[in-house]
Every structure is written in structure tokens, then in C-alpha cells.
Scaffold this motif. Sequence first.
Motif, PDB file in Angstrom:
ATOM      1  N   VAL A  53       0.912  -1.142  -0.073  1.00  0.00           N
ATOM      2  CA  VAL A  53       0.077  -0.070   0.055  1.00  0.00           C
ATOM      3  C   VAL A  53       0.872   1.190   0.069  1.00  0.00           C
ATOM      4  N   LEU A  54       2.199   1.224   0.540  1.00  0.00           N
ATOM      5  CA  LEU A  54       2.999   2.244   0.469  1.00  0.00           C
ATOM      6  C   LEU A  54       3.316   2.661  -0.956  1.00  0.00           C
ATOM      7  N   PRO A  55       3.451   3.887  -1.352  1.00  0.00           N
ATOM      8  CA  PRO A  55       4.190   4.293  -2.587  1.00  0.00           C
ATOM      9  C   PRO A  55       5.559   3.630  -2.854  1.00  0.00           C
ATOM     10  N   PRO A  56       5.944   3.006  -3.652  1.00  0.00           N
ATOM     11  CA  PRO A  56       7.195   2.524  -3.982  1.00  0.00           C
ATOM     12  C   PRO A  56       8.325   3.540  -3.719  1.00  0.00           C
ATOM     13  N   THR A  57       8.157   4.956  -3.859  1.00  0.00           N
ATOM     14  CA  THR A  57       9.207   6.029  -3.558  1.00  0.00           C
ATOM     15  C   THR A  57       9.168   5.984  -2.179  1.00  0.00           C
ATOM     16  N   VAL A  58       8.277   5.804  -1.163  1.00  0.00           N
ATOM     17  CA  VAL A  58       8.434   5.485   0.198  1.00  0.00           C
ATOM     18  C   VAL A  58       9.451   4.590   0.760  1.00  0.00           C
ATOM     19  N   ILE A  59       9.141   3.268  -0.021  1.00  0.00           N
ATOM     20  CA  ILE A  59      10.111   2.204   0.482  1.00  0.00           C
ATOM     21  C   ILE A  59      11.480   2.562  -0.283  1.00  0.00           C
ATOM     22  N   PHE A 161       9.713  -0.516 -10.159  1.00  0.00           N
ATOM     23  CA  PHE A 161      10.238   0.657 -10.641  1.00  0.00           C
ATOM     24  C   PHE A 161      10.690   1.613  -9.437  1.00  0.00           C
ATOM     25  N   GLY A 162       9.795   2.225  -8.678  1.00  0.00           N
ATOM     26  CA  GLY A 162      10.017   3.389  -7.765  1.00  0.00           C
ATOM     27  C   GLY A 162      10.878   3.197  -7.066  1.00  0.00           C
ATOM     28  N   ALA A 163      10.820   1.978  -6.289  1.00  0.00           N
ATOM     29  CA  ALA A 163      11.925   1.677  -4.984  1.00  0.00           C
ATOM     30  C   ALA A 163      13.208   1.609  -5.728  1.00  0.00           C
ATOM     31  N   THR A 164      13.313   0.846  -6.824  1.00  0.00           N
ATOM     32  CA  THR A 164      14.498   0.535  -7.609  1.00  0.00           C
ATOM     33  C   THR A 164      14.947   1.640  -7.855  1.00  0.00           C
ATOM     34  N   LEU A 165      14.524   2.584  -8.570  1.00  0.00           N
ATOM     35  CA  LEU A 165      14.804   3.799  -9.059  1.00  0.00           C
ATOM     36  C   LEU A 165      15.658   4.708  -8.109  1.00  0.00           C
ATOM     37  N   THR A 180      13.068   0.991 -15.482  1.00  0.00           N
ATOM     38  CA  THR A 180      13.727   2.213 -15.385  1.00  0.00           C
ATOM     39  C   THR A 180      14.226   2.713 -17.115  1.00  0.00           C
ATOM     40  N   ALA A 181      14.624   1.582 -18.001  1.00  0.00           N
ATOM     41  CA  ALA A 181      14.696   1.894 -19.043  1.00  0.00           C
ATOM     42  C   ALA A 181      13.511   2.339 -20.192  1.00  0.00           C
ATOM     43  N   ILE A 182      12.563   1.822 -19.696  1.00  0.00           N
ATOM     44  CA  ILE A 182      10.976   2.237 -20.285  1.00  0.00           C
ATOM     45  C   ILE A 182      11.065   3.831 -19.940  1.00  0.00           C
ATOM     46  N   PHE A 183      11.121   4.239 -18.615  1.00  0.00           N
ATOM     47  CA  PHE A 183      10.964   5.677 -18.360  1.00  0.00           C
ATOM     48  C   PHE A 183      11.972   6.415 -19.033  1.00  0.00           C
TER      49      PHE A 183
END
Length: 219
Positions: A53-59, A161-165, A180-183
Motif C-alpha cells: 500500500v505504500l508508494p514505492p518511492t517511500v520504500i 520501478f519506484g523503489a529500484t530507481l 527504468t529503461a522504459i521511463f
Amino acid sequence: MGFSWYPIQLSFFVATLATVSTLITSILAVRWLIGKNFKGKQIIETVIFLPLVLPPTVIGFLLIIVFGKNSPIGTIIEWLTGTTIIFTVPAAVIASSVIAFPLMYQSIKTGFLSVDHAIIDAAKVDGASNWQLLLWQYIPLSFRAILSGIVLSFTRAFGEFGATLMFAGNIPGHTQTIPTAIFFSIESGDLSSAWYYVIISILFSFVLLGFTNFTRAGR
């Protein structure tokens, strides 16, 4: 930027390691938690499911805090390896593992809870230890649920994507995965490369999820 096979290879590598790590840790965690009732159990399971439920960027942010240079863990890793784990392939594996863990945990928990207690009780009467119950009863009898967890966790790790980036970055030829390559392909206007990565991701995910549905239908 241009199309490269490296993000595809790295995505498969990261997703595989993440799946193996979540499989092992989930089996151990489920086996420990399902047979116990103690204060704080619900809190532990809530924490386990937070990545859903958390945004990946938070992770990603929390992983940076936990494994950063100023943290105890980060200091130990830098002392042992001479470098930080941030912006490395292991960082991508950790990020994907954290994101995929709840899916694996829930699948295995469902499988273990569906095991007939009469079988477990009979094995205990015969003198089976907890490890023997896990290896010869719970895991074989929960095979389909475990397989479902493997597929779902792999596809989730494959597309993270988010946490990895944030934690592993986007270094072409080093930490760049398919998402990340797609983005960055789209950001740079290289739509043809983005399409290649998107099509490969869709086809692979479709095959895996189709396989899962097929095995479920075969029950």
C-alpha cells in the motif's frame, strides 16, 4: 540511448534473486507466525503488508535510510566491502525483494493454512520435528500456493520501478532494469526502444500469469 539487452538480462537476474530470497524468508516467516498467538503478531503482519500500500518511492526512501552511509547497517556494509550498497545491483535486488515479499508471504500463508491439521497431527505422533513437518508436509501440500507466490513475486520484482530507481538508480549497463529503461527511453524521446521493452514485459508477464491460471485450473 538506444535499445539494449542489458536491462532485460538484469531484470531477469534481479527478479530471480528477489524471488529466491522472498521464497525462503516467506516460508520461514509463515511457519513461525501461523502457529503462534502473541501480542504484536498483528503489528508484524501489518508491517509485512505495508509495501503493498505504500508508494514505492517511500520504500526506496526508507531503504536509503536503512542502508545509507550514516546508518549502522550501511556502516557495516561499507566496512566489509569498502563501498556503499546504494546504486548497485544488490540494491536493486533488495528493493525488488521488499516490494515482492508481501505477495509471496500471502500465497504461502494461504497454502500452509489450507493443510489438513489431521495430517500434521499424525506426523507429530510419528515423531516428526518442526523442520520435518515443514519440509515433508507443509511445503509439498502447499505446492500450488507456493508456485502461485513464486510467479506473482517474480512478475512484481520484474516490474519494480519506484523503489529500484531511488535505491539502485538508473545507471545504463550497471543498474538499469526494464522499468527504468522504459521511463528514460520515453523521457529522451526514444519511443521505439520503449516499445521493445514494453512488448517484452507484456509478453513475459502474460505467459507467467497464464501459467499460474492454468495450474490453478488444474486443481
